[in-house]
Design a protein around this motif. Sequence first.
Motif, PDB file in Angstrom:
ATOM      1  N   VAL A 167      -0.484  10.828   6.560  1.00  0.00           N
ATOM      2  CA  VAL A 167      -1.439   9.714   6.535  1.00  0.00           C
ATOM      3  C   VAL A 167      -1.788   9.357   5.090  1.00  0.00           C
ATOM      4  CG1 VAL A 167      -3.807   9.038   7.116  1.00  0.00           C
ATOM      5  CG2 VAL A 167      -2.372  10.142   8.837  1.00  0.00           C
ATOM      6  N   GLU A 168      -2.049  10.368   4.267  1.00  0.00           N
ATOM      7  CA  GLU A 168      -2.373  10.108   2.857  1.00  0.00           C
ATOM      8  C   GLU A 168      -1.196   9.468   2.124  1.00  0.00           C
ATOM      9  OE1 GLU A 168      -3.640  13.902   1.395  1.00  0.00           O
ATOM     10  OE2 GLU A 168      -5.632  13.718   2.303  1.00  0.00           O
ATOM     11  N   GLU A 171      -1.088   5.807   3.069  1.00  0.00           N
ATOM     12  CA  GLU A 171      -2.172   5.105   2.383  1.00  0.00           C
ATOM     13  C   GLU A 171      -1.831   4.875   0.914  1.00  0.00           C
ATOM     14  OE1 GLU A 171      -5.509   7.659   3.153  1.00  0.00           O
ATOM     15  OE2 GLU A 171      -5.934   6.716   5.080  1.00  0.00           O
ATOM     16  N   THR A 172      -1.215   5.861   0.276  1.00  0.00           N
ATOM     17  CA  THR A 172      -0.816   5.715  -1.125  1.00  0.00           C
ATOM     18  C   THR A 172       0.237   4.630  -1.282  1.00  0.00           C
ATOM     19  OG1 THR A 172      -1.320   8.040  -1.541  1.00  0.00           O
ATOM     20  CG2 THR A 172       0.142   6.946  -3.129  1.00  0.00           C
ATOM     21  N   ALA A 174       0.649   2.096   0.683  1.00  0.00           N
ATOM     22  CA  ALA A 174      -0.019   0.823   0.943  1.00  0.00           C
ATOM     23  C   ALA A 174      -0.762   0.343  -0.301  1.00  0.00           C
ATOM     24  CB  ALA A 174      -0.977   0.950   2.118  1.00  0.00           C
ATOM     25  N   ARG A 175      -1.445   1.261  -0.989  1.00  0.00           N
ATOM     26  CA  ARG A 175      -2.146   0.889  -2.220  1.00  0.00           C
ATOM     27  C   ARG A 175      -1.161   0.445  -3.301  1.00  0.00           C
ATOM     28  NH1 ARG A 175      -5.487   5.046  -0.539  1.00  0.00           N
ATOM     29  NH2 ARG A 175      -4.440   6.615  -1.789  1.00  0.00           N
ATOM     30  N   ASP A 189      -3.579  -2.080   3.928  1.00  0.00           N
ATOM     31  CA  ASP A 189      -4.596  -1.143   4.423  1.00  0.00           C
ATOM     32  C   ASP A 189      -4.867  -1.371   5.904  1.00  0.00           C
ATOM     33  OD1 ASP A 189      -5.607   0.942   3.053  1.00  0.00           O
ATOM     34  OD2 ASP A 189      -7.504  -0.029   2.506  1.00  0.00           O
TER      35      ASP A 189
END
Length: 190
Positions: A167-168, A171-172, A174-175, A189
């Motif tokens: 998941v992290e 998210e990374t 996506a950023r 996000d």
Amino acid sequence: LKRLEEFAMQSTEISSLEPYCKEVLDDACRLLGAPRASLMLFDDTRKVLRIVASQGIPDDIVKLTELKPGQGVAGRAYSTGERVFAADPSSDPRFHHVADVESFTEPVLTIPLIIKNKTVGVLNLHPPQGNFALHEDDLRFMDVLAAQAAGTIETLKLYEHLEKFYVEMVETLARAVDSKDSYTHDHSDR
């Protein structure tokens, strides 16, 4: 042996740590006829043992109980990797009493959960008072149950860490996409 096989088969069906710990606790209570019990796991972040599953223990005690390795009967079993039995916890100096809470008077048997020479937690069983006697067969079964539980608990913890890592990672990514294109800002996000 049949009960141990059933326990092993059940453990393959559970994919979350807390329900599995509750199942381990229920099986251990059934075996020893213990009306009160708890399963504590070591919290690597806070460096304490915390109750993750309990039976017959009030919620206020569950929330207040945190033991350092070596503290109390459970902490001692965790540190030494050996079973600890206290026949009368109220007068045993090894037993940790939670402040402002009446202490238990029934005996306590604490079994460490060990995998590959690493203790991951303890199983605390409060068998009934009276004619209770620890039979060697029961103790051996509890040791096997604890070893099996420790392996499964460690696997479930690794699975949860891996899931969190994925998941992290997403998210990374996506950023990183958002930082390159102001038009899609926050779209990744969502």
